[in-house]
Scaffold this active site. Structure first.
Site, short mmCIF file in Angstrom:
data_model
loop_
_atom_site.label_atom_id
_atom_site.label_comp_id
_atom_site.label_asym_id
_atom_site.label_seq_id
_atom_site.Cartn_x
_atom_site.Cartn_y
_atom_site.Cartn_z
N ASP A 276 0.86 -1.17 0.00
CA ASP A 276 0.00 0.00 0.00
C ASP A 276 0.91 1.23 0.00
O ASP A 276 2.10 1.15 0.34
CB ASP A 276 -0.93 -0.01 1.21
CG ASP A 276 -2.21 0.78 0.95
OD1 ASP A 276 -2.24 1.60 0.01
OD2 ASP A 276 -3.19 0.58 1.69
N CYS A 277 0.33 2.36 -0.38
CA CYS A 277 1.16 3.53 -0.66
C CYS A 277 1.71 4.16 0.62
O CYS A 277 0.96 4.62 1.47
CB CYS A 277 0.38 4.54 -1.49
SG CYS A 277 -0.08 3.84 -3.09
#
Length: 729
Positions: A276-277
């Site tokens: 995930d970012c």
């Protein structure tokens, strides 16, 4: 000319001819050596060849979501980040379908398959058009970070609207259908790449998600939090995204047990894994389980991460190799997973060879796609109340309507989170207006806002109308992801199940001032306290965030063009006080599977304009073993006065053993039945599907004992039951 001169001329001529032959042969020789560009070669051979031609620095430049160009090898820049939760998002004109939780409410796998097929068609069209213009934009690629198959374990979680609800079985089936439509059925090429996220045990709290440690035992992990991920891996999902949080002290993006031992080795996952970012930044900045970015990069590669949605890999992997924290061979393994996905998408092949090459502007947001959005919205809306069968309205029954409320004409309430944009969104006011004849009066008023509990509008006008349709509820700014839901009280999450106090006060005032029928329409992506406004409405429709055709779909339902057929993919509780602490990831006391108290509406609930009866058409054997399948055929008869869809739901009750679910969905089937007629529905359940995790042996076990099969229209309904035993292995 002397002999020496003649020899020199002959030698020069020979050299020239030899050079000319060599030059003429170069394209052929190059074709033979450039294996990665040869579409007739295997993906494994092409991947190996391309990796062999890259320097370490070039390899590392390809491991970030903003993948850099390698011009000497003809590799263009590529942005891996794309969103398509319920339509191509953030990329201009696109069809907007109902939010994911609404799609789950359809209980219709084939319909969800059709939706994601449209999403990937529009994605391919946008990719073709943008790359033809040499644009390599974020959100215009073919690698989609969807679906979100986290379990909606607690109704306070703001991102629950992105999921398919609280049940692992429903999530697995709806999610698998979505992946199939997204990735297509071409034996050679992926239409688009889907991603199962967020791996794993990730469903709030939003405010502390970057440092949160979910404490989960192996039984809950296997039976609840990992179940749908395993199903999507079996369905061929191309990518998996790791979550921000830790599980039992280990951040997901450096969790070798999850990513390598379970996902790859145990389940056989062959695709790529993306963080995930910003999740790798969280490892050393928020969780603080590893001291530096360089060590984090090395740990992530060793754990099995392939793609970084940040800049940690691109900034620190070369350093990690130089410091001998990593080997270049380990980097090659990660890169190989990414390149294989790109080969499957056709990135290194002639564009003319793509089976999707003809998709262009006419494949984006066309009439067929808009019609599908309307159909999904129709099937997603849930009828919760219908006193005295006030709905549907009969043709010509009423000559004036008031449509009012803060969400009656609000764009946010139509499109939900992670949305696209459309030039043709039909809100509720527009849908009702378009459905009536020119001689029918329709008025609109905002009615109230989300905060003011004393100032209301439209009540006098509603009193002058034959019918009032009040559209209230939540919006994605009141519930959603941390940062996006900027009006939420708790970092994106809800503190309780309450509708805004202003809306409750407004509905009270509306009922006091209006004695004619009031239809309440609630928009939300989660469980809300419907009881607070139920006394003030004659009928209640739960519309979710219904997408661009929500207004037309609502009109289709209230005017009886179709019967409502949506069913709740989550439990509507009486209060959060009935639930464990929000931070607890134990499933005890959560969801219909483990909560045994009274509720407002049970999982699977949804009313219809007609009635259905069930009759067993086959007898159930009394005894099964692990190799068997439970098969039950039922006659579903429409005993009312309107053609409609029924969703037959099959639940299993388990032996009375410690930590067994109270009951569990193990089959469902949507069926269309015309009035007065019947349809045969067969539900099949492999007995192995009833296995539970044995904490002592760390493996699945089929427990012998007395079981019950229950067929009904929701988790509290028992139209047909049959007892049976399971013996042996």
């Amino acid at each position: 000319m002397n002999c020496t001169a003649q020899k020199l001329i002959k030698k020069s001529a020979a050299c020239f001819l030899g050079s000319a032959f060599l030059l003429a042969s170069l394209p052929v020789m190059a074709q033979k050596t450039v294996i990665y560009k040869d579409a007739s070669q295997s993906i494994e051979s092409r991947t190996k060849d391309l990796i062999s031609k890259l320097t370490l620095e070039e390899k590392v430049s390809l491991l970030g979501y903003r993948s850099k160009a390698v011009p000497r090898l003809g590799i263009p820049a590529y942005n891996w980040w794309n969103e398509g939760l319920h339509g191509v998002a953030r990329a201009g004109e696109a069809t907007i379908f109902p939010q994911a939780i609404g799609m789950a409410a359809t209980f219709n796998e084939s319909l969800v398959d059709s939706v994601s097929n449209v999403i990937s068609t529009e994605a391919r069209a946008k990719y073709n058009v943008s790359t033809a213009m040499d644009r390599h934009l974020q959100y215009m690629g073919l690698t989609f970070w969807t679906p979100n198959i986290n379990i909606f374990r607690d109704p306070r979680w703001g991102r629950g609207q992105e999921t398919y609800g609280e049940d692992p079985f429903l999530t697995a089936h709806i999610g698998s259908a979505f992946v199939k439509g997204m990735q297509g059925t071409n034996p050679r090429y992926l239409k688009a790449s889907a991603t199962a996220k967020h791996f794993a045990a990730h469903s709030g709290p939003e405010a502390t998600r970057d440092s949160f440690d979910a404490i989960v035992d192996e039984k809950d992990m296997r039976e609840t939090y990992l179940y749908a991920f395993h199903a999507l891996v079996n369905s061929g999902v191309e990518s998996v995204m790791t979550a921000y949080n830790s599980i039992n002290g280990v951040p997901n993006s450096v969790n070798k047990n999850l990513v390598t031992d379970i996902l790859r080795n145990e389940w056989g996952f062959k695709g790529h894994v993306v963080t995930d970012c910003g999740a790798l930044d969280d490892v050393f900045l928020a969780h603080k389980t590893i001291p530096t970015a360089t060590e984090t990069a090395a740990a992530a590669i060793k754990a099995g991460i392939d793609l970084d949605c940040s800049s940690i890999f691109q900034n620190d992997i070369v350093k990690a190799v130089q410091q001998k924290l990593l080997t270049e061979k380990e980097v090659d393994v990660a890169l190989a997973h990414l390149l294989k996905t790109q080969f499957k998408l056709g990135f290194f092949d002639d564009a003319a060879a793509s089976p999707f090459k003809t998709y262009g502007a006419d494949s984006i947001h066309n009439a067929q796609h808009i019609a599908l959005a309307r159909k999904v919205a129709q099937q997603s809306m849930v009828l919760l109340k219908n006193d005295n069968n006030i709905l549907p309205f009969k043709p010509g029954q009423y000559s004036s309507f008031m449509v009012l409320g803060p969400n009656a004409a609000a764009l946010d309430a139509m499109i939900g989170s992670y949305h696209g944009v459309s030039s043709k969104v039909v809100n509720f006011v527009e849908g009702i207006t378009a459905a009536v004849d020119p001689a029918t009066r329709v008025e609109y008023d905002l009615g109230c806002d989300y905060r003011d509990t004393t100032h209301f509008g439209g009540i006098w006008g509603a009193g002058n109308a034959d019918v009032t349709i009040a559209v209230i509820g939540l919006s994605p700014v009141l519930e959603g992801e941390a940062g996006d839901a900027f009006l939420a009280e708790s970092g994106g999450d809800k503190k309780n199940l309450s509708l805004p106090a202003s809306e409750i006060a407004f509905m009270k005032a509306l009922r006091k001032g209006v004695k004619k029928p009031i239809i309440a329409v609630i928009t939300a992506g989660s469980d809300v306290d419907v009881s607070a406004i139920a006394p003030y409405a004659d009928a209640i429709i739960f519309a979710w965030y219904p997408g661009e055709q929500g207004g037309n779909a609502l009109a289709d339902i209230v005017f009886g063009k179709i019967s409502p057929s949506g069913h709740l993919p989550l439990t509507f509780y009486n209060s959060v006080n009935d639930l464990p602490k929000y931070e607890s990831y134990s499933m005890k006391g959560r969801t219909y599977r483990y909560f045994n108290g009274p509720v407002q509406y049970p999982f699977g609930f949804g009313l219809s304009y007609t009635t259905f009866s069930y009759e067993a058409a086959s007898a159930l054997p009394k005894q099964y073993t692990a190799k068997d399948s439970i098969s039950m055929t039922v006659k579903v008869k429409n005993t009312g006065n309107m053609d409609a869809d029924e969703v037959v739901q099959a639940y299993i009750k388990y032996p009375n053993l410690d930590r067994m679910p109270i009951k569990e969905l193990k089959g469902f089937k949507r069926v269309t039945v015309s009035k007065g007629n019947e349809q045969l529905v067969t539900i099949k359940i492999p007995v192995k599907e009833l296995q539970k995790w044995d904490l002592q042996k760390h493996n699945w076990k089929l427990y012998p004992g007395d079981y019950k099969l229950i067929l009904g229209s929701n988790s509290a309904d028992e139209k047909l039951t049959a007892d049976f035993k399971i013996t042996g292995k």
